[in-house]
Design a protein around this motif. Structure first.
Motif, PDB file in Angstrom:
ATOM      1  N   PHE A 100       2.356  16.824   0.521  1.00 52.06           N
ATOM      2  CA  PHE A 100       3.079  17.959  -0.035  1.00 52.06           C
ATOM      3  C   PHE A 100       3.512  17.723  -1.477  1.00 52.06           C
ATOM      4  O   PHE A 100       4.079  18.607  -2.098  1.00 52.06           O
ATOM      5  CB  PHE A 100       4.315  18.281   0.815  1.00 52.06           C
ATOM      6  CG  PHE A 100       3.958  18.864   2.151  1.00 52.06           C
ATOM      7  CD1 PHE A 100       3.743  20.215   2.299  1.00 52.06           C
ATOM      8  CD2 PHE A 100       3.820  18.040   3.255  1.00 52.06           C
ATOM      9  CE1 PHE A 100       3.404  20.750   3.532  1.00 52.06           C
ATOM     10  CE2 PHE A 100       3.484  18.566   4.484  1.00 52.06           C
ATOM     11  CZ  PHE A 100       3.272  19.922   4.621  1.00 52.06           C
ATOM     12  N   SER A 101       3.261  16.561  -2.025  1.00 53.13           N
ATOM     13  CA  SER A 101       3.640  16.277  -3.406  1.00 53.13           C
ATOM     14  C   SER A 101       2.871  17.192  -4.351  1.00 53.13           C
ATOM     15  O   SER A 101       1.674  17.380  -4.211  1.00 53.13           O
ATOM     16  CB  SER A 101       3.326  14.822  -3.755  1.00 53.13           C
ATOM     17  OG  SER A 101       4.210  13.959  -3.109  1.00 53.13           O
ATOM     18  N   GLY A 102       3.599  17.746  -5.287  1.00 51.21           N
ATOM     19  CA  GLY A 102       2.984  18.601  -6.283  1.00 51.21           C
ATOM     20  C   GLY A 102       2.691  20.004  -5.815  1.00 51.21           C
ATOM     21  O   GLY A 102       2.007  20.751  -6.498  1.00 51.21           O
ATOM     22  N   THR A 103       3.226  20.412  -4.650  1.00 51.01           N
ATOM     23  CA  THR A 103       2.937  21.750  -4.131  1.00 51.01           C
ATOM     24  C   THR A 103       4.077  22.721  -4.367  1.00 51.01           C
ATOM     25  O   THR A 103       4.109  23.776  -3.769  1.00 51.01           O
ATOM     26  CB  THR A 103       2.635  21.697  -2.617  1.00 51.01           C
ATOM     27  OG1 THR A 103       3.788  21.196  -1.927  1.00 51.01           O
ATOM     28  CG2 THR A 103       1.427  20.835  -2.325  1.00 51.01           C
ATOM     29  N   GLY A 104       4.998  22.384  -5.260  1.00 50.73           N
ATOM     30  CA  GLY A 104       6.148  23.251  -5.504  1.00 50.73           C
ATOM     31  C   GLY A 104       5.812  24.553  -6.194  1.00 50.73           C
ATOM     32  O   GLY A 104       6.627  25.452  -6.264  1.00 50.73           O
ATOM     33  N   GLY A 105       4.608  24.663  -6.738  1.00 51.88           N
ATOM     34  CA  GLY A 105       4.201  25.910  -7.372  1.00 51.88           C
ATOM     35  C   GLY A 105       4.685  26.067  -8.799  1.00 51.88           C
ATOM     36  O   GLY A 105       4.331  26.995  -9.486  1.00 51.88           O
ATOM     37  N   ASN A 106       5.534  25.146  -9.269  1.00 54.27           N
ATOM     38  CA  ASN A 106       6.057  25.272 -10.628  1.00 54.27           C
ATOM     39  C   ASN A 106       5.402  24.290 -11.588  1.00 54.27           C
ATOM     40  O   ASN A 106       5.846  24.126 -12.708  1.00 54.27           O
ATOM     41  CB  ASN A 106       7.579  25.086 -10.636  1.00 54.27           C
ATOM     42  CG  ASN A 106       8.009  23.731 -10.119  1.00 54.27           C
ATOM     43  OD1 ASN A 106       7.180  22.873  -9.857  1.00 54.27           O
ATOM     44  ND2 ASN A 106       9.305  23.549  -9.970  1.00 54.27           N
ATOM     45  N   GLU A 158       0.849  -1.193   0.000  1.00 54.72           N
ATOM     46  CA  GLU A 158       0.000   0.000   0.000  1.00 54.72           C
ATOM     47  C   GLU A 158       0.886   1.245   0.000  1.00 54.72           C
ATOM     48  O   GLU A 158       1.561   1.541   0.973  1.00 54.72           O
ATOM     49  CB  GLU A 158      -0.895   0.008   1.232  1.00 54.72           C
ATOM     50  CG  GLU A 158      -1.864   1.166   1.250  1.00 54.72           C
ATOM     51  CD  GLU A 158      -2.808   1.120   2.436  1.00 54.72           C
ATOM     52  OE1 GLU A 158      -3.304   2.191   2.803  1.00 54.72           O
ATOM     53  OE2 GLU A 158      -3.033   0.031   2.983  1.00 54.72           O
ATOM     54  N   TRP A 159       0.898   1.938  -1.129  1.00 53.59           N
ATOM     55  CA  TRP A 159       1.705   3.156  -1.279  1.00 53.59           C
ATOM     56  C   TRP A 159       0.930   4.349  -0.753  1.00 53.59           C
ATOM     57  O   TRP A 159      -0.272   4.467  -0.978  1.00 53.59           O
ATOM     58  CB  TRP A 159       2.065   3.384  -2.750  1.00 53.59           C
ATOM     59  CG  TRP A 159       3.061   2.384  -3.243  1.00 53.59           C
ATOM     60  CD1 TRP A 159       2.786   1.240  -3.928  1.00 53.59           C
ATOM     61  CD2 TRP A 159       4.465   2.435  -3.069  1.00 53.59           C
ATOM     62  NE1 TRP A 159       3.949   0.571  -4.197  1.00 53.59           N
ATOM     63  CE2 TRP A 159       4.998   1.276  -3.683  1.00 53.59           C
ATOM     64  CE3 TRP A 159       5.338   3.332  -2.462  1.00 53.59           C
ATOM     65  CZ2 TRP A 159       6.364   1.009  -3.704  1.00 53.59           C
ATOM     66  CZ3 TRP A 159       6.695   3.061  -2.479  1.00 53.59           C
ATOM     67  CH2 TRP A 159       7.198   1.916  -3.092  1.00 53.59           C
ATOM     68  N   ARG A 160       1.633   5.240  -0.051  1.00 58.22           N
ATOM     69  CA  ARG A 160       1.039   6.493   0.451  1.00 58.22           C
ATOM     70  C   ARG A 160       1.801   7.658  -0.157  1.00 58.22           C
ATOM     71  O   ARG A 160       3.025   7.681  -0.146  1.00 58.22           O
ATOM     72  CB  ARG A 160       1.152   6.566   1.980  1.00 58.22           C
ATOM     73  CG  ARG A 160       0.413   5.460   2.653  1.00 58.22           C
ATOM     74  CD  ARG A 160       0.416   5.544   4.157  1.00 58.22           C
ATOM     75  NE  ARG A 160       1.488   6.317   4.740  1.00 58.22           N
ATOM     76  CZ  ARG A 160       1.955   6.129   5.966  1.00 58.22           C
ATOM     77  NH1 ARG A 160       1.465   5.185   6.725  1.00 58.22           N
ATOM     78  NH2 ARG A 160       2.915   6.887   6.438  1.00 58.22           N
ATOM     79  N   LYS A 161       1.048   8.612  -0.687  1.00 57.42           N
ATOM     80  CA  LYS A 161       1.657   9.789  -1.307  1.00 57.42           C
ATOM     81  C   LYS A 161       1.730  10.928  -0.296  1.00 57.42           C
ATOM     82  O   LYS A 161       0.799  11.148   0.476  1.00 57.42           O
ATOM     83  CB  LYS A 161       0.832  10.227  -2.517  1.00 57.42           C
ATOM     84  CG  LYS A 161       1.498  11.318  -3.341  1.00 57.42           C
ATOM     85  CD  LYS A 161       0.653  11.744  -4.506  1.00 57.42           C
ATOM     86  CE  LYS A 161       0.479  10.612  -5.483  1.00 57.42           C
ATOM     87  NZ  LYS A 161      -0.186  11.028  -6.715  1.00 57.42           N
ATOM     88  N   SER A 162       2.827  11.648  -0.318  1.00 54.46           N
ATOM     89  CA  SER A 162       2.985  12.802   0.546  1.00 54.46           C
ATOM     90  C   SER A 162       1.929  13.851   0.235  1.00 54.46           C
ATOM     91  O   SER A 162       1.638  14.122  -0.927  1.00 54.46           O
ATOM     92  CB  SER A 162       4.374  13.426   0.351  1.00 54.46           C
ATOM     93  OG  SER A 162       4.445  14.688   0.979  1.00 54.46           O
TER      94      SER A 162
END
Length: 72
Positions: free
Chosen positions: A14-20, A8-12
């Motif tokens: 905060f992933s994808g929050t870099g704004g770019n 079971e993988w869990r994604k952070s």
């Protein structure tokens, strides 16, 4: 080939929050042997890094202590 399809993988959150718009996606999974697996969810077959619990503990403590802030 992904050898960890049964975990079971869990994604952070905060992933994808870099704004770019890069969509950086880090996932982790607890393995049955006690290790922690880390991968890039956008390229799950590109490789997986494995940590022992004590290694992950040291990594998280370092992050919380801002030891790696100069890398971002």
């Amino acid at each position: 080939m992904n050898h960890f399809e049964d975990v079971e993988w869990r994604k952070s959150s905060f992933s994808g929050t870099g704004g770019n718009g890069s969509g950086n996606c880090v996932e982790i999974a607890a393995l049955s042997d006690g290790r922690i697996a880390v991968r890039n969810s956008k390229a799950p077959d590109a490789g997986t890094v494995l940590f022992t619990r004590s290694e992950m503990d040291a990594w998280i403590k370092g992050i919380k202590a801002s030891e790696f802030d100069d890398l971002t």
